[in-house]
Design an enzyme around this catalytic site. Structure first.
Site, mmCIF file in Angstrom:
data_model
loop_
_atom_site.group_PDB
_atom_site.id
_atom_site.type_symbol
_atom_site.label_atom_id
_atom_site.label_comp_id
_atom_site.label_asym_id
_atom_site.label_seq_id
_atom_site.Cartn_x
_atom_site.Cartn_y
_atom_site.Cartn_z
ATOM 1 N N ASN A 149 0.802 -1.236 0.000
ATOM 2 C CA ASN A 149 0.000 0.000 0.000
ATOM 3 C C ASN A 149 0.831 1.281 0.000
ATOM 4 O OD1 ASN A 149 0.628 -0.747 2.693
ATOM 5 N ND2 ASN A 149 -0.929 0.635 3.440
ATOM 6 N N GLU A 247 3.306 -5.696 12.201
ATOM 7 C CA GLU A 247 2.393 -4.555 12.008
ATOM 8 C C GLU A 247 1.293 -5.038 11.076
ATOM 9 O OE1 GLU A 247 2.641 -1.745 13.553
ATOM 10 O OE2 GLU A 247 4.624 -2.067 14.411
ATOM 11 N N CYS A 281 -3.329 1.495 6.258
ATOM 12 C CA CYS A 281 -3.749 0.757 7.455
ATOM 13 C C CYS A 281 -4.341 1.681 8.503
ATOM 14 C CB CYS A 281 -2.564 0.003 8.029
ATOM 15 S SG CYS A 281 -1.176 1.092 8.380
ATOM 16 N N GLU A 460 7.131 0.034 16.126
ATOM 17 C CA GLU A 460 8.185 0.586 15.289
ATOM 18 C C GLU A 460 8.363 2.060 15.654
ATOM 19 O OE1 GLU A 460 6.570 -0.449 11.337
ATOM 20 O OE2 GLU A 460 8.141 -1.980 11.254
#
Ligand code: NAD
Length: 479
Positions: A149, A247, A281, A460
């Protein structure tokens, strides 16, 4: 037909099996290049080079690491136009958006280059008896696996901290959007990154990705992608006690209270719903609006979205481009069908768009807004990851928390209110790793980034990433 190549040991090379996969331009619906269909032999070869490079790279001075990572950032900046065009063609996103993301990819390298110079470890004194100090040592060869994405942005978000902390990397971009990772390999070589420090192996998840995850000498996996893939990766890596950062997917609530700054909330909701075709996301796909302003907000949103131009990603006034692949296009449409079956009323969109001219074979979906669905139905709890949002009224803070927290995901949330006390209270009670109050996608790279529940494990960003890519070792000295 152009061929993308693997980047192994500092060279651009064909896959061991000389097998290739089609790479599509989603705005045309046509194959425009070929990518390596690599397998475990390519991963093994990349590992051989990465392990050899690690012997030197781990002891390369911080300043030299800083310099080479900065040169990569400069190379990305200098190639912004080419990279952005490549990203737009490969992924389907509007060109102007791709330019922003490429700028952010350069910033990732610059940020973690600086972090390498600032990263420090702790010491703990035992009052004259002993001194403990902590070494934070690189792990060795690590694997980075990224989705389609935000291709180069998310790829560099992993690679940069891994390299900054002295690891060597085998990285696999999504097979659906491999082009900018390929272009990055040339930039890294030109920047003087020593051979073998970064290796990019292209190909399918179940082949290349799985070979990385299951390899006992690849010490950690940093993965961004779907929850189902994350579960599979965890099941392979956990018995090996491999370090994992996951993630994963999201189904983020966007909570709008009646006392919000109405115009700002509407304007930002247009973005948080449909930026990058809703394929982020962090997009807020469930819009929950307090009843007194529900109809006004709904109507304003429909009005603003109805004028967004959908079309050729390379046109400068396009706001919504193509859906990344035929498979994903069909998945998104199937969710619109599901919403109708579940009693949803489509207020806007709800259909594929047939373009005229050169984009007539492309995969386009009209931005879609749906109301009248139960807050806990499948449409409202499963990730769609496309230009589809639902809108639902609520009557109380308690009710909206139940609605917001009802999914298995917990990545991000936006809250719109001018009551600061309530904003903090709701933020504290939302089950998600990231909360935005009166904004969306405002990112500071030092902050922890990640999700709870099925949205992931680990964080992260900033020191979190630097810690993930290092092993803490305590040394105790008796005085
Ligand atoms: P995906 O899980 O299909 O693929 C992601 C990557 O994993 C790709 O490179 C793929 O080749 C690889 N892969 C697939 N199967 C594998 C396997 N068995 N072993 C190892 N690797 C494998 O996800 P996608 O469709 O590319 O991306 C969309 C998903 O990513 C959405 O769910 C979205 O929410 C999520 N995402 C999450 C974040 C976040 O930060 N939490 C960011 C972006 C995207």
């Amino acid at each position: 037909m152009d061929k993308i190549l693997n980047y192994i040991g500092g060279e651009l090379v064909k896959p061991a099996g000389d097998a290739w996969l089609d790479n599509f331009n989603p705005a045309l619906g046509q194959v425009y290049s070929l990518i390596p269909d690599s397998d475990e032999r390519d991963v093994e070869e990349a590992l051989r080079h990465a392990e050899a490079a690690f012997i030197t790279w781990r002891f390369t001075s911080l300043e030299d690491r800083f310099k080479v990572l900065n040169r990569i950032a400069e190379g990305i900046d200098a190639a912004n136009d080419n990279l952005a065009r490549a990203e737009s063609v490969d992924q389907g996103k509007p060109l102007w958006l791709a330019k922003n993301e490429i700028t952010r990819a350069g910033q990732n390298f610059r940020f973690f280059a600086t972090a390498a110079m600032q990263f420090a470890s702790e010491s703990h004194s035992m009052e004259g008896h002993a001194l403990n100090y902590t070494l934070r040592q690189p792990l060795g060869v690590v694997g980075c696996i990224s989705p389609w994405n935000l291709p180069l942005y998310l790829f560099t978000w992993k690679i940069a901290p891994a390299l900054a902390t002295g690891n060597c990397v085998i990285a696999k971009p999504s097979e659906i959007t491999p082009m900018t990772a390929f272009l990055l390999s040339k930039i890294c070589a030109d920047a003087g990154l020593p051979k073998g420090v970064l290796n990019i192996v292209h190909g399918l998840g179940p082949k290349v990705g799985n070979a990385m995850v299951s390899h006992p000498r690849i010490k950690a996996i940093s993965f961004t992608g779907g929850t189902a893939t994350g579960k599979h990766i965890a099941s392979v890596a956990a018995p090996m006690f491999k370090k994992l950062s996951l993630e994963l997917g999201g189904k983020n609530p966007n909570i709008v209270f009646a006392d919000c700054d109405f115009d700002k909330a509407v304007k930002t909701t247009v973005q948080s719903s449909f930026l990058n075709q809703g394929e982020i996301c962090l997009c807020g796909s469930r819009i929950l609006v307090e009843r007194p302003i529900y109809e006004k907000f709904r109507d304003a949103l429909v009005k603003e979205v109805s004028v967004l131009k959908v079309g050729n990603p390379l046109d400068k006034d396009t706001k919504i481009g193509a859906i990344v692949s035929r498979q994903h296009f069909e998945k998104v449409l199937s969710y619109i069908d599901l919403a109708k079956q579940e009693g949803g009323e489509v207020l806007l969109g709800g259909n594929a768009l047939q373009m005229q001219g050169e984009n007539d074979g492309g995969w386009f979906i009209a931005p879609t807004i749906i109301e009248n669905l139960a807050y806990d139905c499948r449409t409202n709890t499963e990730e769609i990851f496309g230009p589809v949002v639902t809108i639902t009224p609520f009557d109380s803070e308690e009710e909206v928390l139940t609605m917001a927290n009802c999914t298995e995901y917990g990545l991000a949330c936006s809250i719109w209110t001018n009551d600061l006390t309530r904003a903090h209270r709701v933020a504290a009670n939302i089950h998600s790793g990231i909360v935005w109050i009166n904004c969306w996608l405002l990112r500071d790279l030092r902050t922890p980034f990640g999700g709870v529940k099925q949205s992931g494990v680990g964080r992260e960003g900033g020191w979190e990433a630097m810690r993930f890519f290092t092993e803490a070792k305590n040394v105790c000295v008796k005085l």
